[in-house]
Design a protein around this motif. Structure first.
Motif, PDB file in Angstrom:
ATOM      1  N   HIS A 183       9.359 -32.258 -12.755  1.00 45.05           N
ATOM      2  CA  HIS A 183      10.499 -32.468 -11.864  1.00 45.05           C
ATOM      3  C   HIS A 183      10.429 -31.213 -10.688  1.00 45.05           C
ATOM      4  CE1 HIS A 183      12.555 -35.485 -14.045  1.00 45.05           C
ATOM      5  NE2 HIS A 183      12.653 -34.706 -15.158  1.00 45.05           N
ATOM      6  N   VAL A 184      10.116 -29.921 -11.366  1.00 45.66           N
ATOM      7  CA  VAL A 184      10.035 -28.908 -10.249  1.00 45.66           C
ATOM      8  C   VAL A 184       8.814 -28.801  -9.608  1.00 45.66           C
ATOM      9  CG1 VAL A 184      10.100 -26.276 -10.405  1.00 45.66           C
ATOM     10  CG2 VAL A 184      11.150 -27.418 -12.102  1.00 45.66           C
ATOM     11  N   ARG A 185       7.900 -29.205 -10.306  1.00 49.34           N
ATOM     12  CA  ARG A 185       6.499 -29.238  -9.438  1.00 49.34           C
ATOM     13  C   ARG A 185       6.043 -30.257  -8.478  1.00 49.34           C
ATOM     14  NH1 ARG A 185       3.599 -28.538 -13.745  1.00 49.34           N
ATOM     15  NH2 ARG A 185       2.846 -30.675 -13.855  1.00 49.34           N
ATOM     16  N   ARG A 186       6.884 -31.391  -8.864  1.00 45.66           N
ATOM     17  CA  ARG A 186       6.586 -32.477  -7.700  1.00 45.66           C
ATOM     18  C   ARG A 186       7.764 -32.938  -7.063  1.00 45.66           C
ATOM     19  NH1 ARG A 186       4.284 -35.073 -12.250  1.00 45.66           N
ATOM     20  NH2 ARG A 186       6.535 -36.082 -12.662  1.00 45.66           N
ATOM     21  N   ASP A 187       8.912 -33.046  -7.718  1.00 43.23           N
ATOM     22  CA  ASP A 187      10.040 -33.629  -6.889  1.00 43.23           C
ATOM     23  C   ASP A 187      10.977 -32.545  -5.986  1.00 43.23           C
ATOM     24  OD1 ASP A 187       9.454 -35.358  -9.021  1.00 43.23           O
ATOM     25  OD2 ASP A 187      11.398 -35.460 -10.306  1.00 43.23           O
ATOM     26  N   VAL A 188      10.855 -31.410  -6.522  1.00 38.44           N
ATOM     27  CA  VAL A 188      11.563 -30.581  -5.607  1.00 38.44           C
ATOM     28  C   VAL A 188      10.612 -30.076  -4.381  1.00 38.44           C
ATOM     29  CG1 VAL A 188      12.286 -27.977  -5.471  1.00 38.44           C
ATOM     30  CG2 VAL A 188      12.787 -29.469  -7.788  1.00 38.44           C
ATOM     31  N   PRO A 189       9.390 -29.909  -4.222  1.00 37.86           N
ATOM     32  CA  PRO A 189       8.929 -29.552  -2.926  1.00 37.86           C
ATOM     33  C   PRO A 189       9.019 -30.876  -2.217  1.00 37.86           C
ATOM     34  CG  PRO A 189       7.312 -28.807  -4.809  1.00 37.86           C
ATOM     35  CD  PRO A 189       8.538 -29.687  -5.276  1.00 37.86           C
ATOM     36  N   ALA A 190       8.859 -32.046  -2.522  1.00 37.45           N
ATOM     37  CA  ALA A 190       9.057 -33.145  -1.619  1.00 37.45           C
ATOM     38  C   ALA A 190      10.636 -33.318  -1.105  1.00 37.45           C
ATOM     39  CB  ALA A 190       8.932 -34.641  -2.545  1.00 37.45           C
ATOM     40  N   MET A 191      11.563 -32.521  -1.936  1.00 31.97           N
ATOM     41  CA  MET A 191      12.978 -32.765  -1.443  1.00 31.97           C
ATOM     42  C   MET A 191      13.041 -31.660  -0.187  1.00 31.97           C
ATOM     43  SD  MET A 191      15.631 -33.790  -4.741  1.00 31.97           S
ATOM     44  CE  MET A 191      14.682 -32.937  -6.128  1.00 31.97           C
ATOM     45  N   LEU A 192      12.447 -30.570  -0.805  1.00 30.57           N
ATOM     46  CA  LEU A 192      12.507 -29.341   0.392  1.00 30.57           C
ATOM     47  C   LEU A 192      11.761 -29.686   1.424  1.00 30.57           C
ATOM     48  CD1 LEU A 192      12.300 -26.321  -2.150  1.00 30.57           C
ATOM     49  CD2 LEU A 192      14.035 -27.723  -1.242  1.00 30.57           C
ATOM     50  N   GLU A 193      10.644 -30.329   1.579  1.00 32.12           N
ATOM     51  CA  GLU A 193      10.044 -30.934   2.716  1.00 32.12           C
ATOM     52  C   GLU A 193      10.987 -31.671   3.668  1.00 32.12           C
ATOM     53  OE1 GLU A 193       5.926 -32.890   3.881  1.00 32.12           O
ATOM     54  OE2 GLU A 193       6.025 -31.698   1.789  1.00 32.12           O
ATOM     55  N   THR A 194      11.736 -32.608   2.843  1.00 33.15           N
ATOM     56  CA  THR A 194      12.615 -33.452   3.794  1.00 33.15           C
ATOM     57  C   THR A 194      13.741 -32.491   4.335  1.00 33.15           C
ATOM     58  OG1 THR A 194      12.046 -35.457   2.315  1.00 33.15           O
ATOM     59  CG2 THR A 194      13.892 -35.594   3.678  1.00 33.15           C
ATOM     60  N   ALA A 195      14.120 -31.719   3.631  1.00 36.83           N
ATOM     61  CA  ALA A 195      15.358 -30.774   4.038  1.00 36.83           C
ATOM     62  C   ALA A 195      14.982 -29.814   5.089  1.00 36.83           C
ATOM     63  CB  ALA A 195      15.951 -30.096   2.794  1.00 36.83           C
ATOM     64  N   CYS A 196      13.841 -29.378   5.098  1.00 36.06           N
ATOM     65  CA  CYS A 196      13.383 -28.309   6.160  1.00 36.06           C
ATOM     66  C   CYS A 196      13.363 -29.265   7.565  1.00 36.06           C
ATOM     67  CB  CYS A 196      11.657 -28.084   5.766  1.00 36.06           C
ATOM     68  SG  CYS A 196      11.810 -26.733   4.475  1.00 36.06           S
ATOM     69  N   ALA A 197      12.736 -30.745   7.253  1.00 36.26           N
ATOM     70  CA  ALA A 197      12.769 -31.230   8.584  1.00 36.26           C
ATOM     71  C   ALA A 197      13.967 -31.781   9.285  1.00 36.26           C
ATOM     72  CB  ALA A 197      11.845 -32.673   8.377  1.00 36.26           C
ATOM     73  N   ARG A 198      15.033 -31.667   8.384  1.00 34.63           N
ATOM     74  CA  ARG A 198      16.480 -32.125   8.890  1.00 34.63           C
ATOM     75  C   ARG A 198      16.820 -30.740   9.287  1.00 34.63           C
ATOM     76  NH1 ARG A 198      19.926 -36.020   6.656  1.00 34.63           N
ATOM     77  NH2 ARG A 198      21.160 -34.743   6.364  1.00 34.63           N
ATOM     78  N   HIS A 199      16.659 -29.646   8.792  1.00 33.25           N
ATOM     79  CA  HIS A 199      17.246 -28.358   9.166  1.00 33.25           C
ATOM     80  C   HIS A 199      16.317 -27.448   9.686  1.00 33.25           C
ATOM     81  CE1 HIS A 199      21.030 -29.910   7.537  1.00 33.25           C
ATOM     82  NE2 HIS A 199      20.568 -30.207   6.448  1.00 33.25           N
ATOM     83  N   PRO A 200      15.461 -27.723  10.826  1.00 29.28           N
ATOM     84  CA  PRO A 200      14.513 -26.804  11.128  1.00 29.28           C
ATOM     85  C   PRO A 200      14.916 -25.190  11.540  1.00 29.28           C
ATOM     86  CG  PRO A 200      14.855 -28.536  13.137  1.00 29.28           C
ATOM     87  CD  PRO A 200      15.802 -28.788  11.769  1.00 29.28           C
ATOM     88  N   ALA A 201      16.181 -24.951  11.623  1.00 28.49           N
ATOM     89  CA  ALA A 201      16.499 -23.509  11.753  1.00 28.49           C
ATOM     90  C   ALA A 201      16.585 -22.877  10.371  1.00 28.49           C
ATOM     91  CB  ALA A 201      17.796 -23.453  12.683  1.00 28.49           C
ATOM     92  N   LEU A 202      16.655 -23.700   9.429  1.00 27.89           N
ATOM     93  CA  LEU A 202      17.323 -22.941   7.980  1.00 27.89           C
ATOM     94  C   LEU A 202      15.907 -22.540   7.437  1.00 27.89           C
ATOM     95  CD1 LEU A 202      19.636 -22.839   6.291  1.00 27.89           C
ATOM     96  CD2 LEU A 202      19.152 -24.939   5.295  1.00 27.89           C
TER      97      LEU A 202
END
Lengths: 119, 119
Positions: free
Chosen positions: A75-94
């Motif tokens: 979960h932590v190794r695969r799922d989380v980085p994928a979720m964070l990548e999407t979140a970074c794209a949605r919130h480029p200033a964050l």
């Protein structure tokens, strides 16, 4: 504003989240000005992306995502980085930062060992 | 002889058990004479019944079963008591005690909160 997201697995039983809520309170007791949120992988809400959106919506400039897991599994190794990548794209200033898994910290393991022996 | 069984969920990734092994070492560092074993609910071995059998086989007179979980979910509330009941029937001379879930201890939550903030 600095946000901290305590990200845990989740479970069907609503009572399961209680220690997570107590962890949130323990963090807030030490840093009352922080924005501290819970997020869950499954069974409970909000999800990690929802919690990041919510932090951004209240003006967070950076978010620390802390996996509240005993060990780093898939979960932590695969799922989380994928979720964070999407979140970074949605919130480029964050600025979004992933901290190590809590259960692997030596101080946490030492505290657990003391509780085991206090039994 | 006093046995301690650190009982965790288990995962497909063999690396997942590493913090559990470190917890075992942290307990042994504090009580070198104890018989400290790991056991897992799924994906990894030994199972909890197997670990109890092994403790009995080396002469344990009492066994403390410590759920290394972040919170008390269905596994700990339903599965563990059923397994312990069977183990008690198999080893009537063995005193088997179930300790509270480690993640609910305030000292563990406090140690986690410090790690969260140390970032």
């Amino acid at each position: 504003m600095h946000s901290i997201i305590l990200f845990a697995h989740g479970a069907r039983d609503p009572e399961w989240a209680r220690p997570l809520q107590r962890l949130r309170e323990a963090v807030l007791a030490r840093r009352p000005e922080a924005d501290v949120r819970l997020a869950f992988l499954e069974f409970m809400t909000p999800s990690l992306p929802e919690a990041i959106d919510a932090a951004a919506a209240v003006g967070a400039t950076d978010v620390a995502v802390v996996p509240v897991f005993l060990a780093q599994g898939g979960h932590v190794r695969r799922d989380v980085p994928a979720m964070l990548e999407t979140a970074c794209a949605r919130h480029p200033a964050l600025e979004i930062r992933l901290q190590p898994v809590l259960g692997e910290a030596q101080s946490v393991l030492d505290a657990m060992a003391e509780v085991v022996l206090a039994g």
